[in-house]
Design a protein around this motif. Structure first.
Motif, PDB file in Angstrom:
ATOM      1  N   ARG A 155       0.817  -1.203   0.000  1.00 53.69           N
ATOM      2  CA  ARG A 155       0.000   0.000   0.000  1.00 53.69           C
ATOM      3  C   ARG A 155       0.858   1.264   0.000  1.00 53.69           C
ATOM      4  O   ARG A 155       0.553   2.239  -0.687  1.00 53.69           O
ATOM      5  CB  ARG A 155      -0.929   0.010   1.208  1.00 53.69           C
ATOM      6  N   LEU A 156       1.926   1.261   0.781  1.00 54.62           N
ATOM      7  CA  LEU A 156       2.790   2.441   0.821  1.00 54.62           C
ATOM      8  C   LEU A 156       3.433   2.693  -0.534  1.00 54.62           C
ATOM      9  O   LEU A 156       3.553   3.848  -0.973  1.00 54.62           O
ATOM     10  CB  LEU A 156       3.865   2.260   1.890  1.00 54.62           C
ATOM     11  N   ALA A 157       3.829   1.626  -1.194  1.00 56.95           N
ATOM     12  CA  ALA A 157       4.416   1.785  -2.532  1.00 56.95           C
ATOM     13  C   ALA A 157       3.390   2.365  -3.497  1.00 56.95           C
ATOM     14  O   ALA A 157       3.709   3.232  -4.322  1.00 56.95           O
ATOM     15  CB  ALA A 157       4.938   0.443  -3.036  1.00 56.95           C
ATOM     16  N   ALA A 158       2.135   1.904  -3.394  1.00 52.78           N
ATOM     17  CA  ALA A 158       1.078   2.429  -4.254  1.00 52.78           C
ATOM     18  C   ALA A 158       0.737   3.868  -3.885  1.00 52.78           C
ATOM     19  O   ALA A 158       0.545   4.726  -4.758  1.00 52.78           O
ATOM     20  CB  ALA A 158      -0.170   1.550  -4.153  1.00 52.78           C
ATOM     21  N   ASP A 159       0.674   4.161  -2.576  1.00 54.23           N
ATOM     22  CA  ASP A 159       0.365   5.517  -2.129  1.00 54.23           C
ATOM     23  C   ASP A 159       1.429   6.505  -2.580  1.00 54.23           C
ATOM     24  O   ASP A 159       1.122   7.677  -2.867  1.00 54.23           O
ATOM     25  CB  ASP A 159       0.251   5.559  -0.603  1.00 54.23           C
ATOM     26  N   ALA A 160       2.673   6.054  -2.640  1.00 56.69           N
ATOM     27  CA  ALA A 160       3.759   6.941  -3.060  1.00 56.69           C
ATOM     28  C   ALA A 160       3.514   7.486  -4.463  1.00 56.69           C
ATOM     29  O   ALA A 160       3.872   8.629  -4.768  1.00 56.69           O
ATOM     30  CB  ALA A 160       5.099   6.208  -2.997  1.00 56.69           C
ATOM     31  N   ARG A 161       2.864   6.688  -5.291  1.00 55.68           N
ATOM     32  CA  ARG A 161       2.586   7.139  -6.658  1.00 55.68           C
ATOM     33  C   ARG A 161       1.478   8.186  -6.709  1.00 55.68           C
ATOM     34  O   ARG A 161       1.320   8.874  -7.721  1.00 55.68           O
ATOM     35  CB  ARG A 161       2.239   5.938  -7.541  1.00 55.68           C
ATOM     36  N   LEU A 162       0.713   8.303  -5.617  1.00 52.12           N
ATOM     37  CA  LEU A 162      -0.319   9.340  -5.533  1.00 52.12           C
ATOM     38  C   LEU A 162       0.221  10.642  -4.955  1.00 52.12           C
ATOM     39  O   LEU A 162      -0.477  11.662  -4.954  1.00 52.12           O
ATOM     40  CB  LEU A 162      -1.481   8.852  -4.651  1.00 52.12           C
ATOM     41  N   ALA A 163       1.446  10.612  -4.457  1.00 49.35           N
ATOM     42  CA  ALA A 163       2.014  11.782  -3.787  1.00 49.35           C
ATOM     43  C   ALA A 163       2.083  12.978  -4.739  1.00 49.35           C
ATOM     44  O   ALA A 163       2.431  12.826  -5.912  1.00 49.35           O
ATOM     45  CB  ALA A 163       3.406  11.457  -3.260  1.00 49.35           C
ATOM     46  N   PRO A 164       1.759  14.165  -4.222  1.00 47.38           N
ATOM     47  CA  PRO A 164       1.743  15.339  -5.093  1.00 47.38           C
ATOM     48  C   PRO A 164       3.115  15.907  -5.429  1.00 47.38           C
ATOM     49  O   PRO A 164       3.205  16.801  -6.274  1.00 47.38           O
ATOM     50  CB  PRO A 164       0.914  16.349  -4.288  1.00 47.38           C
ATOM     51  N   ASP A 165       4.160  15.430  -4.782  1.00 44.85           N
ATOM     52  CA  ASP A 165       5.497  15.924  -5.115  1.00 44.85           C
ATOM     53  C   ASP A 165       6.533  14.860  -4.767  1.00 44.85           C
ATOM     54  O   ASP A 165       6.240  13.841  -4.128  1.00 44.85           O
ATOM     55  CB  ASP A 165       5.801  17.240  -4.392  1.00 44.85           C
ATOM     56  N   LEU A 166       7.763  15.094  -5.197  1.00 44.55           N
ATOM     57  CA  LEU A 166       8.821  14.106  -5.014  1.00 44.55           C
ATOM     58  C   LEU A 166       9.219  13.949  -3.553  1.00 44.55           C
ATOM     59  O   LEU A 166       9.623  12.857  -3.127  1.00 44.55           O
ATOM     60  CB  LEU A 166      10.038  14.493  -5.857  1.00 44.55           C
ATOM     61  N   ARG A 167       9.134  15.019  -2.765  1.00 42.73           N
ATOM     62  CA  ARG A 167       9.481  14.911  -1.337  1.00 42.73           C
ATOM     63  C   ARG A 167       8.598  13.888  -0.646  1.00 42.73           C
ATOM     64  O   ARG A 167       9.074  13.013   0.069  1.00 42.73           O
ATOM     65  CB  ARG A 167       9.339  16.276  -0.667  1.00 42.73           C
ATOM     66  N   ARG A 168       7.301  13.995  -0.883  1.00 40.49           N
ATOM     67  CA  ARG A 168       6.373  13.057  -0.252  1.00 40.49           C
ATOM     68  C   ARG A 168       6.499  11.669  -0.844  1.00 40.49           C
ATOM     69  O   ARG A 168       6.383  10.667  -0.131  1.00 40.49           O
ATOM     70  CB  ARG A 168       4.943  13.586  -0.405  1.00 40.49           C
ATOM     71  N   ARG A 169       6.737  11.592  -2.134  1.00 41.01           N
ATOM     72  CA  ARG A 169       6.919  10.277  -2.750  1.00 41.01           C
ATOM     73  C   ARG A 169       8.130   9.564  -2.149  1.00 41.01           C
ATOM     74  O   ARG A 169       8.060   8.368  -1.836  1.00 41.01           O
ATOM     75  CB  ARG A 169       7.096  10.427  -4.264  1.00 41.01           C
TER      76      ARG A 169
END
Length: 214
Positions: free
Chosen positions: A25-39
């Motif tokens: 889930r975290l790997a999938a959520d990272a792709r929803l992140a609005p910027d590279l810092r959060r990803r």
């Protein structure tokens, strides 16, 4: 060689599978992140979940059991929960982590109180990895501060998550062959209704802390 405690192995299997799903889930959520810092932040947290999985899986092996067999009974129920609560956007993803996962962690943390060392500490260590919860809480607060209307949408989403979690809890209880019930029963003076009242109270406090309505 002493046979492993079936209840302990079953509980560790549940925790181990939960860690695998957390990584997914975290790997999938990272792709929803609005910027590279959060990803990048979420990607690092995903890697930590795999480290947690390895710790639990290694303990299962040390007890004389196979991790895949210990995890097997829980695959259907836990996967069904995550499939039915797939987030549509970044804020739904962080709310699911903050609210949905925390309920499960609180429940398993209560059960861990019946374990002997080193298993009690192992379970509590992997469940109480707080970085993602803190990160998610900060994201929710910031979103509400920017647009108060967000609180209503996320509160409804959080209530749905809780409903789905409770629904699937029955499937987990059926799948675990009584392991969780057996472990709860080992705690002297355990009051199951009081346990759920504590979990509900903590959940309410968690919602309030980020500006969501229970």
């Amino acid at each position: 060689m002493t046979a492993p405690d079936p209840a302990l192995v079953d509980l560790l299997g549940l925790v181990a599978y939960g860690e695998l799903l957390a990584f997914d889930r975290l790997a999938a959520d990272a792709r929803l992140a609005p910027d590279l810092r959060r990803r990048a932040a979420l990607s690092e947290m995903a890697a930590a979940e795999m480290a947690n999985y390895r710790r639990v899986a290694d303990r299962v092996v040390a007890l004389g059991a196979l991790p895949e067999e210990a995890m097997g009974p829980y695959v259907g129920a836990l996967q069904a929960f995550h499939d039915s609560t797939e987030p549509k956007d970044w804020l739904e993803a962080v709310t699911k982590a903050y609210v949905g996962d925390a309920i499960t962690d609180d429940f398993l943390g209560e059960i861990a109180g019946a374990l002997d060392e080193p298993d009690r500490r192992l379970v509590l260590d992997v469940l109480h990895e707080s970085r993602y919860a803190e990160f998610a809480a900060a994201e929710i607060r910031a979103a509400i501060a920017a647009d108060a209307r967000v609180a209503g949408r996320l509160s409804m989403w959080a209530r749905r998550l809780v409903g789905e979690a409770l629904s699937q809890a029955g499937r987990v209880a059926a799948a675990d062959r009584g392991a969780l019930t057996a472990l709860i029963g080992r705690r002297e003076g355990v009051d199951v209704p009081a346990l759920f009242q504590r979990l509900t109270a903590v959940h309410t406090e968690r919602m309030t802390a980020v500006g969501l309505n229970n």
